[in-house]
Design a protein around this motif. Sequence first.
Motif, PDB file in Angstrom:
ATOM      1  N   VAL A 524      40.719 -64.365  69.295  1.00 58.69           N
ATOM      2  CA  VAL A 524      41.205 -63.403  68.359  1.00 58.69           C
ATOM      3  C   VAL A 524      39.456 -61.888  68.402  1.00 58.69           C
ATOM      4  O   VAL A 524      38.093 -62.218  68.362  1.00 58.69           O
ATOM      5  CB  VAL A 524      40.795 -63.373  66.743  1.00 58.69           C
ATOM      6  CG1 VAL A 524      41.644 -62.186  65.940  1.00 58.69           C
ATOM      7  CG2 VAL A 524      42.216 -64.224  67.076  1.00 58.69           C
ATOM      8  N   ALA A 525      39.948 -60.571  68.638  1.00 59.65           N
ATOM      9  CA  ALA A 525      38.786 -60.175  68.659  1.00 59.65           C
ATOM     10  C   ALA A 525      38.906 -59.062  67.197  1.00 59.65           C
ATOM     11  O   ALA A 525      40.117 -58.262  67.730  1.00 59.65           O
ATOM     12  CB  ALA A 525      38.779 -59.036  69.773  1.00 59.65           C
ATOM     13  N   ILE A 526      38.121 -58.225  67.193  1.00 62.33           N
ATOM     14  CA  ILE A 526      37.743 -56.575  66.575  1.00 62.33           C
ATOM     15  C   ILE A 526      37.693 -55.472  67.323  1.00 62.33           C
ATOM     16  O   ILE A 526      36.507 -55.316  67.514  1.00 62.33           O
ATOM     17  CB  ILE A 526      37.821 -57.508  65.088  1.00 62.33           C
ATOM     18  CG1 ILE A 526      37.673 -58.280  64.169  1.00 62.33           C
ATOM     19  CG2 ILE A 526      37.364 -55.647  63.799  1.00 62.33           C
ATOM     20  CD1 ILE A 526      37.481 -58.441  62.753  1.00 62.33           C
ATOM     21  N   ASN A 527      38.503 -54.521  67.469  1.00 67.53           N
ATOM     22  CA  ASN A 527      37.724 -53.653  67.795  1.00 67.53           C
ATOM     23  C   ASN A 527      37.889 -54.221  69.362  1.00 67.53           C
ATOM     24  O   ASN A 527      36.987 -53.601  69.955  1.00 67.53           O
ATOM     25  CB  ASN A 527      36.638 -52.787  67.686  1.00 67.53           C
ATOM     26  CG  ASN A 527      37.479 -52.407  65.595  1.00 67.53           C
ATOM     27  OD1 ASN A 527      38.649 -52.293  65.081  1.00 67.53           O
ATOM     28  ND2 ASN A 527      36.698 -52.197  64.841  1.00 67.53           N
ATOM     29  N   ARG A 532      32.637 -60.186  66.157  1.00 66.47           N
ATOM     30  CA  ARG A 532      32.306 -58.583  65.087  1.00 66.47           C
ATOM     31  C   ARG A 532      32.267 -59.259  64.388  1.00 66.47           C
ATOM     32  O   ARG A 532      31.003 -58.807  63.795  1.00 66.47           O
ATOM     33  CB  ARG A 532      33.959 -58.192  65.522  1.00 66.47           C
ATOM     34  CG  ARG A 532      33.696 -57.233  64.460  1.00 66.47           C
ATOM     35  CD  ARG A 532      32.980 -55.913  64.929  1.00 66.47           C
ATOM     36  NE  ARG A 532      32.904 -54.583  64.839  1.00 66.47           N
ATOM     37  CZ  ARG A 532      33.407 -53.572  64.456  1.00 66.47           C
ATOM     38  NH1 ARG A 532      34.126 -53.806  65.224  1.00 66.47           N
ATOM     39  NH2 ARG A 532      33.465 -52.440  63.429  1.00 66.47           N
ATOM     40  N   ALA A 533      32.649 -60.491  63.942  1.00 64.95           N
ATOM     41  CA  ALA A 533      32.067 -61.549  63.016  1.00 64.95           C
ATOM     42  C   ALA A 533      30.533 -61.704  62.758  1.00 64.95           C
ATOM     43  O   ALA A 533      30.613 -62.368  63.820  1.00 64.95           O
ATOM     44  CB  ALA A 533      32.614 -62.171  62.081  1.00 64.95           C
ATOM     45  N   GLY A 534      29.811 -61.049  61.976  1.00 59.91           N
ATOM     46  CA  GLY A 534      28.309 -61.790  61.514  1.00 59.91           C
ATOM     47  C   GLY A 534      27.467 -62.909  61.560  1.00 59.91           C
ATOM     48  O   GLY A 534      26.776 -63.223  61.906  1.00 59.91           O
ATOM     49  N   SER A 535      28.746 -63.260  60.774  1.00 58.64           N
ATOM     50  CA  SER A 535      28.343 -65.125  60.305  1.00 58.64           C
ATOM     51  C   SER A 535      29.405 -66.416  60.205  1.00 58.64           C
ATOM     52  O   SER A 535      30.583 -65.971  60.929  1.00 58.64           O
ATOM     53  CB  SER A 535      28.315 -64.512  58.900  1.00 58.64           C
ATOM     54  OG  SER A 535      29.203 -63.972  58.188  1.00 58.64           O
ATOM     55  N   ALA A 536      29.298 -67.277  60.549  1.00 57.96           N
ATOM     56  CA  ALA A 536      30.257 -68.340  61.327  1.00 57.96           C
ATOM     57  C   ALA A 536      31.172 -68.116  59.723  1.00 57.96           C
ATOM     58  O   ALA A 536      32.080 -68.173  59.968  1.00 57.96           O
ATOM     59  CB  ALA A 536      29.744 -68.921  60.818  1.00 57.96           C
TER      60      ALA A 536
END
Length: 631
Positions: A524-527, A532-536
């Motif tokens: 799954v991807a954002i933009n 994209r998420a910087g944390s677990a």
Amino acid sequence: MIASLQIERMLVTRGPHVLYDEPFHRGVNIIHGSNGSGKSSIADFIFFGLGGDLREWKESASRAENVYLQVATPSGTLTLRREVSTDPARPMSIFFGPMSDGLAAAAEGWQHLPYRRPDHGYSFSQVLFKAIGLPESISDGSSNITMHQILRLLYVDQLTPVQRMFRVENFDTWQTRQAVGDLLLGIGGYDLFDKQIDLRETEQRYKEAVASYRSLVAIASGYGENILIEHITAAIAQMDDERIALLNSIETLTAAGDDPDDQDRLKSVRSQNSKDYNVARRNVSRLESEIETLEYEVADAEEFIKHLKQSISDFDDAALTFAALGHLAFEFCPSCFAPVEPKEIGHCELCNAKRTDGEEDSRTLAVRLDLEMQLKESEALQADREADLSTKQAALRVARQAMRRATSTVEFERMGAVTGRESAIAELSRKVGFIDSQLEGLQKRLELSRRIDAASIAKEDLNNRITRLKGEIEAIQRAQNKRKLSAYTLVSKQAKGLLDQDLQEHSDFGDIEHVSFSFADDWVAINGEKNRAGSASGMVILKNSFALAMLTSSLIDKQFKLPRWMLFDNIEDKGMVEERSWNFQRLIVRQSAQFEQPHQIIFTTSKIAPELDGSDLVVGRRYTRAARSLN
């Protein structure tokens, strides 16, 4: 039929002892307890009980022996039972009715079904697919799509890396993931998956065919041009003529004299030839008798198959009539015409037995499955009979040819006189034997040539099949593009809406323009950024939001085949702060409350939102290390 699944009760036992027994309900179900209290064991039992292939159990869970699940489906209430084991591909027993009746029923009241599709009958996945409203997998390729594969996307567990959508397992293929994802989103059935699997296997068979063809050509290269079929058949015809001429010479010599020793030898040969004739005649008689019996069985079975098909058709007509008219009230008994006393509401109008919601649908499904299984087994047995009949008919043709040869030999001996010069006959016989050996060699060479031709044709056929399959795959993909765009867009929109409601002080997603995903590649991807998420903990929110988005999309779009059910066991995984977990729990509850359509969400948490603690949404008590989920 809208695909639907709801767990109504789960029972876990060890012998006569009950380890866990709790009811579940529509909407949100919360399993609450501290870390290490056995919440994940409950989630694993649900996954396993529904058909998941689970082999590694936590120590406390491994004490269990049986898992029972009562589930509500569009086809009625079913009770599922599986034995806990570390062995793979465990079977399942299904009772068509509520658990209370199933526990009291004899073993014969349960259907025992294997994990994998058998040659005759059904696997438990096929039965559950039919009950839930999922398209039934027909082909051998589609048999890879099981309840286990479906649950890999519906069960968000703790052990799978947060970057992946599907529950992790060995020997995973992109074709299976794509087929499961598109199936649940209502993009298509199994056509695309079947053809992709067929293409993969055909390409492998083509490689093997090319290797086989090259090997045969290498063997034949020692014969030069004499490997051509027309050259070999011409040589065989020439040698057959020479052999006939030699046999005629032998016949002439046999008239030259009557040596007593030769006569004794001839009698012995004639006796052996007579025995060979009798064996051939008995073989023909036996085959004719077996074929006659088989032809009768085939005709009789064909009538039975027609009867079963008609029974299924009549059954469907009766079901439609019942659906249209509902329960009939009888004034008179249809058997003896005596007056029938009025019955209580909710009871059978004849026997006065109390009716249970979903029970009649379950019995209907059981009866129809039994008829379908009889039909499937009868058709499979009929195919075996027809194949056996074809084999015996071919054997009969060979046996009749052998009998004709034996008959000709006996007739030839009856017409001939007593043998003459032994030495001349022996010499001629030696030449006949030499020609026979040459004919045998030519026959083998002819067979090799035919194998080369067959290998060449097979190679060409496989190449044509590859080209055709690629074209059909492209055609299916083009046809599905419109539906795929609609379903993917809806899931993406729902996922974005959920992510936008993440706590801003803890969110690390930034501005979200769109959410994209790939079932085949499992991300799954954002933009367009997969990480994209910087944390677990951010990846956990992203993964859970996508799963919840699939569920809410299925409640909006009736074409989705996702059974309006989802299981989460990682709500606050990877060190998530409790405020962020609480926010997502509230989001789940709000999303569920927006929809009137039947659905079920089950999630575990050790950090339950304060207002949800003690609410009707909680299943069972609060579990602790001292008072674990399994008694």
